[in-house]
Scaffold this motif. Structure first.
Motif, PDB file in Angstrom:
ATOM      1  N   GLN A 109       0.814  -1.213   0.000  1.00  0.00           N
ATOM      2  CA  GLN A 109       0.000   0.000   0.000  1.00  0.00           C
ATOM      3  C   GLN A 109       0.844   1.257   0.000  1.00  0.00           C
ATOM      4  O   GLN A 109       0.377   2.307  -0.402  1.00  0.00           O
ATOM      5  CB  GLN A 109      -0.991   0.006   1.156  1.00  0.00           C
ATOM      6  N   GLN A 118      -2.734   7.455   2.768  1.00  0.00           N
ATOM      7  CA  GLN A 118      -3.822   6.702   3.385  1.00  0.00           C
ATOM      8  C   GLN A 118      -4.803   6.256   2.315  1.00  0.00           C
ATOM      9  O   GLN A 118      -4.958   6.907   1.296  1.00  0.00           O
ATOM     10  CB  GLN A 118      -4.559   7.598   4.384  1.00  0.00           C
ATOM     11  N   ARG A 119      -5.464   5.133   2.575  1.00  0.00           N
ATOM     12  CA  ARG A 119      -6.501   4.683   1.646  1.00  0.00           C
ATOM     13  C   ARG A 119      -7.725   5.581   1.778  1.00  0.00           C
ATOM     14  O   ARG A 119      -8.022   6.088   2.856  1.00  0.00           O
ATOM     15  CB  ARG A 119      -6.876   3.243   1.943  1.00  0.00           C
ATOM     16  N   ASN A 121     -11.626   6.034   1.946  1.00  0.00           N
ATOM     17  CA  ASN A 121     -12.827   5.279   2.288  1.00  0.00           C
ATOM     18  C   ASN A 121     -13.925   5.687   1.316  1.00  0.00           C
ATOM     19  O   ASN A 121     -14.433   6.799   1.368  1.00  0.00           O
ATOM     20  CB  ASN A 121     -13.249   5.552   3.729  1.00  0.00           C
ATOM     21  N   ARG A 156     -17.843  -4.162  -0.282  1.00  0.00           N
ATOM     22  CA  ARG A 156     -16.486  -4.540  -0.699  1.00  0.00           C
ATOM     23  C   ARG A 156     -16.003  -3.503  -1.712  1.00  0.00           C
ATOM     24  O   ARG A 156     -16.794  -2.938  -2.463  1.00  0.00           O
ATOM     25  CB  ARG A 156     -16.483  -5.922  -1.378  1.00  0.00           C
ATOM     26  N   ALA A 157     -14.706  -3.302  -1.750  1.00  0.00           N
ATOM     27  CA  ALA A 157     -14.136  -2.307  -2.664  1.00  0.00           C
ATOM     28  C   ALA A 157     -14.408  -2.653  -4.124  1.00  0.00           C
ATOM     29  O   ALA A 157     -14.626  -1.763  -4.950  1.00  0.00           O
ATOM     30  CB  ALA A 157     -12.637  -2.155  -2.424  1.00  0.00           C
ATOM     31  N   LYS A 175      -7.610  -0.388  -6.551  1.00  0.00           N
ATOM     32  CA  LYS A 175      -7.858  -1.381  -5.492  1.00  0.00           C
ATOM     33  C   LYS A 175      -6.929  -1.242  -4.293  1.00  0.00           C
ATOM     34  O   LYS A 175      -7.318  -1.534  -3.168  1.00  0.00           O
ATOM     35  CB  LYS A 175      -7.832  -2.794  -6.042  1.00  0.00           C
ATOM     36  N   ASP A 176      -5.703  -0.768  -4.508  1.00  0.00           N
ATOM     37  CA  ASP A 176      -4.770  -0.590  -3.389  1.00  0.00           C
ATOM     38  C   ASP A 176      -4.886   0.786  -2.751  1.00  0.00           C
ATOM     39  O   ASP A 176      -4.170   1.084  -1.790  1.00  0.00           O
ATOM     40  CB  ASP A 176      -3.330  -0.806  -3.863  1.00  0.00           C
ATOM     41  N   THR A 179     -10.696   1.779   0.441  1.00  0.00           N
ATOM     42  CA  THR A 179     -11.188   0.873   1.475  1.00  0.00           C
ATOM     43  C   THR A 179     -12.660   1.143   1.681  1.00  0.00           C
ATOM     44  O   THR A 179     -13.174   2.197   1.252  1.00  0.00           O
ATOM     45  CB  THR A 179     -10.408   1.065   2.801  1.00  0.00           C
TER      46      THR A 179
END
Length: 181
Positions: A109, A118-119, A121, A156-157, A175-176, A179
């Motif tokens: 990541q 950061q991912r 959301n 789900r993503a 996808k990475d 979230t």
């Protein structure tokens, strides 16, 4: 009722009907509106920023249709300690994108170019945060918000692929970075 009055009423009704037909047939028609968003020209070079374990990190101009591998080659290739297996070398580049080549042992990541590392959301992000993701502009960002409003939170993503305009290739590049919780 006299014949004259009867004829006058029929004449008035005929005028009223003809006037109504005239109004209906001559009302302004709804015009379709097309919103054109600025897009990079397909003929001009694209700019991509390469970071991480590469010989010459930096900003590179490449022709449209270039792939991550082309960017890596333009930068002199990966360093011996690079973990190139974490990078999709066959992926097409987008103008303004940043590509990170991680060191061996660097978490996957960390190679993603999510805002602030950061991912994002996808259940709580606003339009500004969504459009910070690579390949997500105003239209796709709004489509994500609209989908979420209509269908509820993503479980789900990979459900992003249910959003109009987001297919497997776009999801693969996100996808990475995203979230759901």
């Amino acid at each position: 009722m006299s014949k004259l009055l009867q004829n006058l009423l029929w004449a008035l009704m005929g005028i009223a009907v003809a006037g109504g037909v005239f109004v209906v047939l001559n009302r302004p028609q709804r015009a379709d509106i097309t919103i054109l968003l600025p897009t990079p020209t397909a003929s001009g070079p694209l700019q991509a920023h390469l970071t991480g374990a590469v010989a010459n990190p930096g900003l590179y101009s490449l022709p449209p249709g270039s792939r991550v591998n082309d960017l890596l080659s333009a930068a002199g290739g990966p360093l011996p300690e690079a973990d190139v297996a974490q990078v999709n070398l066959a992926r097409f580049l987008r103008d303004g994108e940043q590509v990170h080549v991680p060191l061996q042992g660097e978490p996957a990541q960390a190679s993603a170019s999510a805002p602030g590392g950061q991912r994002v959301n996808i259940n709580t992000a606003g339009l500004e945060e969504l459009t910070s993701l690579p390949g997500i502009g105003q239209v796709k960002g709004q489509a994500i918000v609209d989908y979420r409003f209509k269908n509820g939170p993503f479980q789900r993503a990979d459900e992003l692929m249910k959003v109009p305009g987001i297919g497997p290739a776009t999801y693969d590049s996100l996808k990475d970075l995203v979230t759901v919780g």
